[in-house]
Design an enzyme around this catalytic site. Structure first.
Site, mmCIF file in Angstrom:
data_model
loop_
_atom_site.group_PDB
_atom_site.id
_atom_site.type_symbol
_atom_site.label_atom_id
_atom_site.label_comp_id
_atom_site.label_asym_id
_atom_site.label_seq_id
_atom_site.Cartn_x
_atom_site.Cartn_y
_atom_site.Cartn_z
ATOM 1 N N ASP A 97 26.705 -25.648 22.336
ATOM 2 C CA ASP A 97 27.242 -24.751 23.328
ATOM 3 C C ASP A 97 28.141 -24.058 23.013
ATOM 4 O O ASP A 97 29.384 -24.745 23.064
ATOM 5 C CB ASP A 97 27.134 -25.268 24.787
ATOM 6 C CG ASP A 97 26.894 -23.082 25.361
ATOM 7 O OD1 ASP A 97 27.661 -22.479 24.839
ATOM 8 O OD2 ASP A 97 27.603 -24.295 26.308
ATOM 9 N N ALA A 98 28.080 -23.188 21.625
ATOM 10 C CA ALA A 98 29.666 -22.367 20.965
ATOM 11 C C ALA A 98 29.517 -21.209 20.864
ATOM 12 O O ALA A 98 30.594 -20.208 20.448
ATOM 13 C CB ALA A 98 29.483 -23.093 19.259
ATOM 14 N N LYS A 99 28.342 -20.599 21.044
ATOM 15 C CA LYS A 99 28.329 -19.225 21.714
ATOM 16 C C LYS A 99 29.162 -17.885 20.590
ATOM 17 O O LYS A 99 29.487 -17.650 21.518
ATOM 18 C CB LYS A 99 29.149 -18.354 22.963
ATOM 19 C CG LYS A 99 28.649 -19.670 24.524
ATOM 20 C CD LYS A 99 28.441 -19.174 25.386
ATOM 21 C CE LYS A 99 28.258 -19.991 26.851
ATOM 22 N NZ LYS A 99 28.289 -20.828 26.838
ATOM 23 N N ARG A 100 28.094 -18.536 19.133
ATOM 24 C CA ARG A 100 28.956 -18.186 18.241
ATOM 25 C C ARG A 100 28.399 -16.269 18.093
ATOM 26 O O ARG A 100 27.280 -16.232 18.091
ATOM 27 C CB ARG A 100 28.780 -18.777 16.859
ATOM 28 C CG ARG A 100 29.829 -19.390 16.611
ATOM 29 C CD ARG A 100 31.545 -19.278 17.401
ATOM 30 N NE ARG A 100 32.034 -20.601 17.212
ATOM 31 C CZ ARG A 100 32.731 -21.315 17.499
ATOM 32 N NH1 ARG A 100 32.631 -21.234 19.262
ATOM 33 N NH2 ARG A 100 33.114 -22.425 17.212
#
Length: 281
Positions: A97-100
């Site tokens: 979960d890094a939402k890049r």
């Protein structure tokens, strides 16, 4: 690069055998304190490795929140690397979960960080933001196809601020969120038994019957547990697409630590409640 089996196929099998529960690894400072741990890298390591040891052999998905590791710098990233490695070795799929989200070579760099087999942070899937335009995700889409990994694209998020972008209506009459779902349906067309390109859709959003959630891919659904949604709510929110939903629980499970048995018991309770809810569909 030798690709592994496609993420969608691996996720479908894990959901069918272990149940669809996803447990977040979210080392908030408040949770570290609640566990009796210091808010430092040593507390971070104890927290993360306890969750992995307790749950990676029984839940379908573990979802580390990268930000809470990154705040400790390189030592925090080293803990994240080890946690990802150990979780995958124990049979859990890891969704980072890094939402890049970025463009061009920068987006490619983010993709290589999490989706390239040679990376120490190699994960099964990555959360990404499409709000520089869906086409900006092309490098991540391409690498995911090549490496057998997946993406979860922010589409209909549960935070109140998301609506000003995701519910905005385009010139063609579709909302931005619906447009993202349509892009994902196109990515997954013809894939069996499940496409590898999923959407993030909040479990707290209520009736979503005005949206076509049948994207032939997974729907990562945060909001179950502490945020107020329950497993029993899932059929009403997701309708016919509910069997492709991956409900995410974080604090609802994590608050039972550091006792490994209590963590397992909590995850098992949520998994059973999800099975009962799906059985009614």
């Amino acid at each position: 690069m030798t690709a592994q089996e496609a993420f969608g196929a691996r996720l479908r099998r894990a959901m069918d055998t272990r149940g669809p529960l996803c447990v977040g690894i979210d080392p908030h400072a408040s949770l570290l304190t609640a566990w009796g741990l210091n808010d430092d890298v040593h507390g971070l390591e104890r927290f993360s490795r306890t969750i992995v040891a307790a749950l990676a052999d029984r839940v379908a998905v573990l979802k580390p929140q990268s930000a809470f590791f990154e705040r400790f710098g390189s030592r925090g990233i080293a803990v994240l690397e080890k946690s990802v490695e150990e979780a995958r070795a124990a049979g859990a799929l890891v969704v980072m979960d890094a939402k890049r989200g970025d463009i061009g070579s920068t987006m490619a760099g983010y993709a290589e960080t999490f989706l390239h087999p040679d990376s120490p942070l190699f994960s099964d899937a990555l959360t990404v933001s499409p709000y520089l335009g869906y086409g900006s995700l092309a490098p991540a889409v391409a690498l995911a196809r090549e490496s057998g990994t997946g993406l979860f694209v922010l589409a209909l998020t549960s935070n109140p601020e998301g609506g000003e972008v995701q519910h905005a209506v385009r010139a063609d009459g579709r909302t931005v969120g619906a447009t993202m779902l349509a892009h994902l349906a196109a990515e997954n067309a013809g894939e069996e038994p499940l496409g590898s390109f999923g959407a993030v859709v909040g479990a707290t959003l209520g009736d979503l019957s005005s949206y076509d959630l049948d994207i032939d891919g997974p729907l990562l659904a945060p909001g179950v547990g502490a945020q107020g949604a329950t497993p029993a709510d899932l059929p009403g929110v997701f309708g016919a697409a509910v069997r492709n939903v991956v409900p995410n629980v974080s604090r609802g499970v994590l608050r039972h630590g550091p006792d490994a048995g209590a963590l397992r018991a909590s995850a098992d309770r949520f998994a059973q409640e999800i099975r009962i809810a799906l059985a009614s569909v």
